[in-house]
Write an enzyme that holds these catalytic residues in place. Sequence first.
Site, PDB file in Angstrom:
ATOM      1  N   TYR A  55      17.729  50.232  25.394  1.00  0.00           N
ATOM      2  CA  TYR A  55      17.764  49.086  25.121  1.00  0.00           C
ATOM      3  C   TYR A  55      17.856  47.862  26.036  1.00  0.00           C
ATOM      4  O   TYR A  55      18.459  46.973  26.169  1.00  0.00           O
ATOM      5  CB  TYR A  55      19.043  48.439  24.029  1.00  0.00           C
ATOM      6  N   TYR A 100      24.245  51.784  10.858  1.00  0.00           N
ATOM      7  CA  TYR A 100      23.254  52.549  12.107  1.00  0.00           C
ATOM      8  C   TYR A 100      23.353  53.933  11.637  1.00  0.00           C
ATOM      9  O   TYR A 100      24.444  54.646  11.801  1.00  0.00           O
ATOM     10  CB  TYR A 100      24.066  52.005  13.148  1.00  0.00           C
ATOM     11  N   ASP A 105      27.594  59.928   7.305  1.00  0.00           N
ATOM     12  CA  ASP A 105      27.243  60.279   8.542  1.00  0.00           C
ATOM     13  C   ASP A 105      28.505  60.055   9.662  1.00  0.00           C
ATOM     14  O   ASP A 105      28.905  58.860   9.889  1.00  0.00           O
ATOM     15  CB  ASP A 105      26.039  59.074   9.093  1.00  0.00           C
ATOM     16  N   LYS A 115      27.837  63.511  18.652  1.00  0.00           N
ATOM     17  CA  LYS A 115      28.866  62.677  19.799  1.00  0.00           C
ATOM     18  C   LYS A 115      29.830  63.618  20.068  1.00  0.00           C
ATOM     19  O   LYS A 115      29.724  64.383  21.205  1.00  0.00           O
ATOM     20  CB  LYS A 115      29.178  61.304  19.078  1.00  0.00           C
TER      21      LYS A 115
END
Length: 433
Positions: free
Chosen positions: A17, A144, A245, A274
């Site tokens: 990004y 997200y 999620d 993660k």
Amino acid sequence: MQTDDLDFDRRHVWHPYTSMTKPLPTYPIVSANGYQLILGDGRRLIDGMSSWWAAIHGYNHPVINQAMHSQISKMSHVMFGGITHPPAVELCRRLVASMPSDLECVFLADSGSVAIEVAMKMALQYWQASGHPRREFLALRQGYHGDTFGAMSVSDPINSMHSMYSSYLPINRFVNTLARRFGETWQTGDDAEFTALFSLYHNTLAAVIMEPIVQGAGGMYFYHPEYLRVARTLCDQYGILLIADEIATGFGRTGKWLACNHANIIPDILCLGKALTGGTLTLSATLTRRHIAEIISDSDAGCFMHGPTFMGNPLACTAAIASLSLLEDKEWYHRVMAISSQLSSGLLPLVDHPNVREVRVLGAIGVVEVTRVVNISLLQNWFVEHGVWIRPFRNLIYVIPPYIISSESLAQLINAIASSLDYPEHFDSSIPI
Ligand SMILES: *Cc1c(COP(=O)(O)O)cnc(C)c1O
């Protein structure tokens, strides 16, 4: 690192990004230990980010390192097609044992985004196999789920840049869960939009996908657990699959083992990533119920259609086993709770600061939402100068420290955030939120 390394980096290496022509600064980190990142010039930064939710035990953990060393001398990788190996079996055994008991079939993949693609493909194949193909997903606004196409298509339509790829992205449905936040009192009618969308689209929806409780990269919001119970009830009523999620929230971050536990619900498909390897290697797991795996497997397709090259990577599985073993004594719970109360007492009073719009704390997550978009470059630099690693985005200054952080160092993170608010140049008055 040499200056010419940084020049090369700036000229040739994409970072997440940021622009290739006007890149945000990057900081050279040469090692990391415990909750500290060590800069090329020897300065130490207190880590407030756990390398994006992942390094929950801190860096260079001796138990994880030792496990990886011993695995590396046996084999780093071997294909998973037609082969199995002790680390994958042991990891899946532990996942099945530590996750909700109905979720007993595990698909290992290489990143969080891929775990989401896998979950979505499972839902699509499930409907295909049952003879009523469906292709729509119901997702949350401000959600997200990753950067691959399927994941993008169920992430927030505005802040995940659907417009940029609109001609290529499948169209999905979205529902708002911001009306009732975590900790507020649930009111009759708060589920009206959910119920309305289900009654309109229950014939075309394949699955509902939600980040349970915590919406991470979509805005660091915490919503009311009742939304999860409503989703579970409606999914049961209409036979629609529920995908959770937990890539950011799994393994204790919110003060519960899974964020779903805040609502006592069990999803049909669960995505982990993660912190799965304690932040050492990339690995994800998608767990589902046996009957879903069976319906997919007994279809014309005959199998689930996904199989990454590095599926079940033994080294990553070994790191994950070690990370799970470190979580076994439940000490994580006391640490997360201690972090939570220190974040609450340190950050919540900042709500009175004129530059602050809202402050939110849940588990080991502290969020200061400011009134304007931050100047990332200046604010990041200021944090580094003050010995802390905090990476803000949009109008959000937040910390998700490793569970092992000391209270003195956590106090330094909190103080740095508090002091950073007093500098007008840290906020970009020209960019509306
Ligand atoms: C980070 C994240 C993902 C994507 O994981 P990657 O490993 O970056 O692909 C998906 N969902 C949530 C909730 C995340 O926080």
